[in-house]
Design a protein around this motif. Structure first.
Motif, short mmCIF file in Angstrom:
data_model
loop_
_atom_site.label_atom_id
_atom_site.label_comp_id
_atom_site.label_asym_id
_atom_site.label_seq_id
_atom_site.Cartn_x
_atom_site.Cartn_y
_atom_site.Cartn_z
N TYR A 218 0.06 -25.00 1.97
CA TYR A 218 -1.18 -24.24 1.96
C TYR A 218 -0.89 -22.82 1.36
CZ TYR A 218 -6.19 -23.58 2.36
OH TYR A 218 -7.49 -23.05 1.82
N ALA A 219 -0.26 -21.83 2.70
CA ALA A 219 0.27 -20.56 2.33
C ALA A 219 0.18 -20.43 0.87
CB ALA A 219 0.59 -20.33 3.05
N GLY A 220 1.52 -21.32 0.21
CA GLY A 220 1.85 -20.96 -1.07
C GLY A 220 1.42 -21.16 -1.88
N LEU A 221 0.16 -21.89 -2.24
CA LEU A 221 -0.80 -22.37 -2.86
C LEU A 221 -1.88 -20.95 -2.43
CD1 LEU A 221 -1.75 -24.72 -4.77
CD2 LEU A 221 -3.66 -24.76 -2.78
N VAL A 222 -1.90 -20.54 -2.14
CA VAL A 222 -3.03 -19.21 -1.42
C VAL A 222 -2.68 -17.91 -2.34
CG1 VAL A 222 -3.60 -17.32 0.19
CG2 VAL A 222 -4.82 -20.14 0.73
N LEU A 223 -0.73 -17.64 -1.83
CA LEU A 223 -0.22 -17.08 -2.59
C LEU A 223 -0.17 -16.51 -3.56
CD1 LEU A 223 1.89 -16.18 0.58
CD2 LEU A 223 0.02 -15.16 -0.10
N ASN A 224 0.28 -17.97 -3.97
CA ASN A 224 0.07 -17.72 -5.44
C ASN A 224 -1.26 -17.75 -6.77
OD1 ASN A 224 3.29 -18.28 -5.88
ND2 ASN A 224 3.27 -19.99 -5.00
N VAL A 225 -1.72 -18.73 -6.50
CA VAL A 225 -3.00 -19.06 -7.17
C VAL A 225 -4.03 -17.87 -7.20
CG1 VAL A 225 -4.49 -20.43 -7.77
CG2 VAL A 225 -3.08 -21.94 -7.50
N PHE A 226 -3.83 -17.53 -5.67
CA PHE A 226 -4.92 -16.07 -5.47
C PHE A 226 -5.01 -14.86 -6.19
CE2 PHE A 226 -8.95 -15.78 -2.39
CZ PHE A 226 -9.07 -17.03 -2.14
N PRO A 227 -4.00 -14.18 -6.34
CA PRO A 227 -4.71 -13.13 -6.59
C PRO A 227 -5.00 -13.29 -8.14
CG PRO A 227 -2.16 -13.50 -5.65
CD PRO A 227 -3.06 -14.70 -5.12
N PRO A 228 -3.51 -14.09 -8.80
CA PRO A 228 -4.26 -14.07 -10.06
C PRO A 228 -5.51 -14.42 -10.48
CG PRO A 228 -2.43 -15.42 -10.09
CD PRO A 228 -2.77 -14.30 -9.00
N PHE A 229 -6.01 -15.11 -10.16
CA PHE A 229 -7.25 -15.35 -10.05
C PHE A 229 -8.69 -14.42 -9.48
CE2 PHE A 229 -11.17 -17.27 -7.38
CZ PHE A 229 -11.70 -18.37 -9.28
N ILE A 230 -7.73 -13.91 -7.90
CA ILE A 230 -9.18 -12.57 -8.43
C ILE A 230 -8.46 -12.06 -9.83
CG2 ILE A 230 -9.15 -10.58 -6.90
CD1 ILE A 230 -9.57 -12.76 -4.86
#
Ligand SMILES: Nc1ncnc2c1ncn2[C@@H]1O[C@H](COP(=O)(O)OP(=O)(O)OP(=O)(O)O)[C@@H](O)[C@H]1O
Ligand SMILES: [Mg+2]
Lengths: 373, 297
Positions: free
Chosen positions: B20-32
């Protein structure tokens, strides 16, 4: 029929290749390969990985041009014809279905290039799909098929062309045992039904033995032996063929003498063993004696009378397989031999044999072969 | 079962958290990043296109006035039409020129295709504006082409249509976008397995049939990628027409640019922009339908 006459016959009627050579840099992938296949024959090219089977097939199919040699089909020299002009089709090692076309369009690809009328195409495709139990698959794409289904589409895509010769490159290699056996039977049935010459490449000796009318055994680009399955199994021409086909026990030693059509080999630390000499067997040469596990007897007693090669050892393992029992016997030299004994009746002598027991292993001298190399 | 009697074994729990953490860390910044700097401004512009808008004024409202103003103006309509004609023509020429290059590189060059592709890309690494200005030197009244033609005696006076014209815009656009057509098609063609080609030949296909029934359909996704990559940005092009286009090369991109920069009418500018986007999306949908690309993707 001599080989020469056979080639002549193949040249005029079926397929023949003569002295094919193909080099890739320093590697000779196909090295002076000649054979001929009669119309309607199921011919198998058998050999280990890298022995030049696919390359030979590609030369026949026109996808590779040989450096030397000729290919004849139905009396014509087709060595340099482009693939689309040859009355020969290939079933590729990994299917090579057209990913952008449906099953129907894949099978109809060849007929369409030949300009068959659309109605005939529809009928024939339907007929062939039925033959391999793929009715209703017309609209599916290759990626929606299982391995076995892809294999069957690849097969009928080539078969529908009614080639003089169908080349199959390990068509069942990628499938699991059960589907393999199923499709093996299906292939034999289809071959008999359509009567097309099959050249079937495989590295599975069991497959070749059960399916083929004749087998050519290849190694390092060369054909070592051509013959029907029984001949290949019972009378291998050299150590490689004996080793590659079926199970075999080998004993390494030196030829003591050759007399009365038999050779005596001294196996250091074990015994002197008689066998049928194969090829140029002369006294003093290093030799291997080969004997197949099912041709040997195993007993708790030495053989009574008769002339046998006899060895003594300790039972190391017993594997019951229903039809037969496989014994692993350790000889004084430390070598292990395998012996198959048929399970004829349950009070037979061999049932009393147990682990670690001292046993005699023996066989008739004419059941073993002596190779020098 | 876990010895601690936890509903989820610790190891699995830890793995889940890690995933979950991996997902958040990977997807979140570019998404933001996309959200903040791309979608938010887009949305704002979209909203603005419905506001009341005039020279240097902008007032929240909901009105279709901006769209009406654009569509009812014959000059704008003519420019829009010209833009589509120019860009469609350039796209067609790009395919006609680019496809054979891609085919040649992918299937006919044995060893140095990667090097040749690089040669094709090199110009792209020169500054965009410098490249456009360079074309002025080539196409101008006393430019290289005119000078050469006059020297050869083929013409008596310089060709005028070469610069400050729609022709000029088209020439420079082709030069600008050619690599973006060649490369996706090249990749698609390069990816066609040799075995499939051999199977086709084996089944009786000659060289032309192989192209028609194997290479062409299997390169359509590449061609489609080129289309998306090239056609849409070309519709919004404004630098090339404003430097080499002259009045007759004026494009929709220039209209949008002038609404934002010169006329200060952001509402109208946004409306034109979104109209363009809408038409393009419809076009893309049509292309997908017509070529049957869904099946290949
Ligand atoms: N195009 C090629 N270029 C260079 N070497 C090749 C080429 N094709 C085959 N070879 C080599 O030629 C030899 C024979 O290859 P081939 O494909 O005929 O073997 P094979 O008997 O079909 O093996 P397998 O059972 O693994 O399919 C191999 O050593 C292979 O590496
Ligand atoms: Mg092979």
């Amino acid at each position: 029929m001599t080989i020469r006459e056979g080639l002549q016959h193949g040249k005029e009627n079926g397929l023949a290749v003569e002295h094919l050579v193909k080099r890739f840099g320093p590697l000779v992938a196909v090295d002076d390969v000649s054979f001929s296949v009669a119309p309607g024959e199921f011919f198998s090219l058998l050999g280990p990985s890298g022995s030049g089977k696919t390359t030979t097939l590609r030369i026949i199919g026109g996808l590779t041009v040989p450096d030397e040699g000729e290919v004849y089909l139905g009396g014509e020299r087709i060595t340099y014809w482009p693939p689309e002009k040859r009355d020969v089709n290939i079933v590729f090692q990994n299917y090579a279905l057209f990913p952008h076309l449906t099953v129907f369009e894949n099978v109809a690809f060849g007929p369409r290039r030949r300009g068959w009328p659309e109605r005939k195409i529809r009928e024939e495709v339907t007929r062939f799909l039925k033959m391999v139990h793929l009715e209703g698959y017309e609209g599916k794409y290759p990626r929606q098929l299982s391995g076995g289904e892809k294999q069957r589409v690849a097969l009928i895509r080539a078969l529908i062309m009614h080639p003089k010769v169908l080349l199959l490159d390990e068509p069942l290699g990628a499938l699991d045992l059960k589907i393999r056996q199923e499709l093996q039977l299906e292939l034999i049935r289809i071959q008999e039904e359509v009567g097309i010459t099959f050249i079937y490449v495989t590295h599975d000796q069991g497959e070749a033995l059960t399916m083929a009318d004749r087998i050519a055994v290849m190694n390092r680009g060369k054909i070592l032996q051509i013959g029907d399955p029984k001949t290949i199994y019972e009378q291998p021409v050299n150590r490689f063929v004996a080793h590659f086909i079926g199970n075999t026990n080998f004993f390494e030693g030196q030829v003591v003498k050759v007399e009365g059509g038999m050779a005596l080999v001294d196996v250091p630390g074990l015994a002197q063993i008689w066998g049928v000499p194969v090829g140029e067997v002369r006294a003093g040469l290093p030799a291997s004696v080969s004997v197949r596990p099912e041709k040997m007897y195993i007993s708790r007693h030495p053989p009574k009378g008769g002339s046998f090669n006899v060895l003594q050892g300790i039972v190391e393992d017993m594997i019951y397989t229903g039809v037969s029992t496989e014994f692993i016997v350790r000889l004084p030299t430390g070598q292990q031999v395998r012996v198959f004994a048929q399970n004829i009746s349950k009070d037979a002598e061999i049932w009393k044999i147990t682990w670690d027991e001292k046993v005699w292993v023996y066989w008739r001298p004419d059941r073993s072969l002596v190779f020098v190399e | 079962m876990s010895t601690l009697g936890l509903p989820i074994p610790y190891s699995r729990w830890r793995r889940t958290v890690q995933q979950y953490a991996g997902l958040v860390l990977n997807v979140f910044p570019p998404f933001i990043y996309l959200l903040l700097f791309f979608y938010a401004p887009m949305a704002l512009l979209f909203v603005m296109s419905f506001w009341k808008s005039g020279y240097m004024e902008l007032e929240p409202a909901f009105t279709l006035e901006n769209y009406r103003a654009f569509l009812s103006n014959p000059t704008y309509r003519r420019i829009m039409w010209n833009t589509f004609v120019t860009v469609t023509g350039v796209m067609a020429l790009l395919v006609v020129v680019g496809y054979p290059i891609a085919y040649f590189l992918a299937r006919m060059v044995r060893r140095y295709d990667a090097l040749l592709i690089y040669l094709l890309i090199i110009p792209v690494e020169i500054n965009y504006l410098i490249r456009i200005y360079a074309w002025k030197i080539v196409l101008g009244r006393s430019g290289i082409i005119n000078a050469a033609l006059m020297y050869l005696g083929l013409i008596d006076e310089p060709l005028r249509f070469l610069l400050y014209s729609r022709t000029a815009v088209m020439i420079v656009l082709i030069h600008e976008w050619l690599p973006y057509v060649v490369i996706p098609v090249y990749v698609a063609l390069k990816g066609v397995p040799q075995e499939i080609v051999e199977a086709a030949r084996d089944l009786g296909a000659g060289r032309w049939d192989v192209f028609r029934y194997i290479y062409l359909p299997l390169s359509l996704p590449g061609l489609f990628a080129s289309f998306i990559l090239v056609y849409i940005p070309m519709l919004g092009e404004f630098a090339i027409p404003s430097i080499v286009g002259g009045p007759s090369g004026y494009m929709l991109g220039n209209v949008i640019e002038s609404q934002f920069l010169a006329a200060g009418n952001w509402g109208l500018g946004s409306a034109i922009g979104f109209l363009l986007l809408f038409i393009t999306l419809v076009l893309v949908a049509i292309v997908i339908k017509v070529t049957g690309l869904e099946e290949l993707m």
